[in-house]
Design a protein around this motif. Structure first.
Motif, short mmCIF file in Angstrom:
data_model
loop_
_atom_site.label_atom_id
_atom_site.label_comp_id
_atom_site.label_asym_id
_atom_site.label_seq_id
_atom_site.Cartn_x
_atom_site.Cartn_y
_atom_site.Cartn_z
N LEU A 43 -42.95 23.86 0.67
CA LEU A 43 -43.79 24.91 0.07
C LEU A 43 -44.19 24.54 -1.35
O LEU A 43 -45.31 24.82 -1.78
CB LEU A 43 -43.06 26.25 0.10
CG LEU A 43 -42.89 26.88 1.48
CD1 LEU A 43 -41.88 28.01 1.43
CD2 LEU A 43 -44.22 27.36 2.02
N ASN A 44 -43.28 23.91 -2.08
CA ASN A 44 -43.57 23.52 -3.46
C ASN A 44 -44.41 22.26 -3.57
O ASN A 44 -45.20 22.12 -4.50
CB ASN A 44 -42.28 23.31 -4.26
CG ASN A 44 -41.63 24.59 -4.68
OD1 ASN A 44 -42.31 25.59 -4.91
ND2 ASN A 44 -40.32 24.58 -4.79
N GLY A 45 -44.24 21.35 -2.62
CA GLY A 45 -44.84 20.04 -2.77
C GLY A 45 -46.02 19.72 -1.88
O GLY A 45 -46.56 18.61 -1.94
N THR A 46 -46.43 20.66 -1.05
CA THR A 46 -47.57 20.42 -0.15
C THR A 46 -48.49 21.63 -0.17
O THR A 46 -48.18 22.66 -0.76
CB THR A 46 -47.11 20.18 1.30
OG1 THR A 46 -46.59 21.41 1.84
CG2 THR A 46 -46.06 19.09 1.41
N ASP A 47 -49.63 21.48 0.48
CA ASP A 47 -50.57 22.58 0.63
C ASP A 47 -50.44 23.25 2.00
O ASP A 47 -51.33 23.98 2.42
CB ASP A 47 -52.00 22.08 0.46
CG ASP A 47 -52.29 21.66 -0.97
OD1 ASP A 47 -51.62 22.17 -1.88
OD2 ASP A 47 -53.17 20.81 -1.17
N LEU A 48 -49.33 23.00 2.69
CA LEU A 48 -49.14 23.57 4.03
C LEU A 48 -49.00 25.08 3.96
O LEU A 48 -48.31 25.61 3.08
CB LEU A 48 -47.88 22.99 4.68
CG LEU A 48 -47.91 21.52 5.05
CD1 LEU A 48 -46.52 21.07 5.49
CD2 LEU A 48 -48.92 21.28 6.16
#
Length: 83
Positions: A43-48
């Motif tokens: 959640l913090n490191g991707t745009d998923l």
């Protein structure tokens, strides 16, 4: 759990007792903790989107994932996802 116990050649009860003694968590609680840590990283490191993160960490239902995430992390997964 049965497959893991088979690979380790221990009973489910033995594995649970040992994990509680050494980790302070049951195998299920440990797995859930690791899934939530991985979810937070995604959640913090991707745009998923939240639903995609839920699927990646093994939840078939985004709502159940969101409830588990809230219990473990203290806030909604949407708080961590991109706007």
């Amino acid at each position: 759990m049965a497959a893991l116990c088979g690979r380790l050649d221990v009973s489910q009860r033995s594995l649970t007792v040992a994990m509680r003694r050494f980790m302070g968590l049951s195998p299920h609680d440990y797995l859930t903790l690791r899934r939530m840590e991985h979810a937070r990283q995604l959640l913090n490191g991707t745009d998923l989107p939240v639903a995609a993160v839920a699927a990646r960490v093994g939840y078939a239902h985004a709502g159940r994932f969101a409830a588990a995430f809230r219990r473990h992390c203290g806030s909604s997964p949407s708080r961590f996802s991109p706007k």
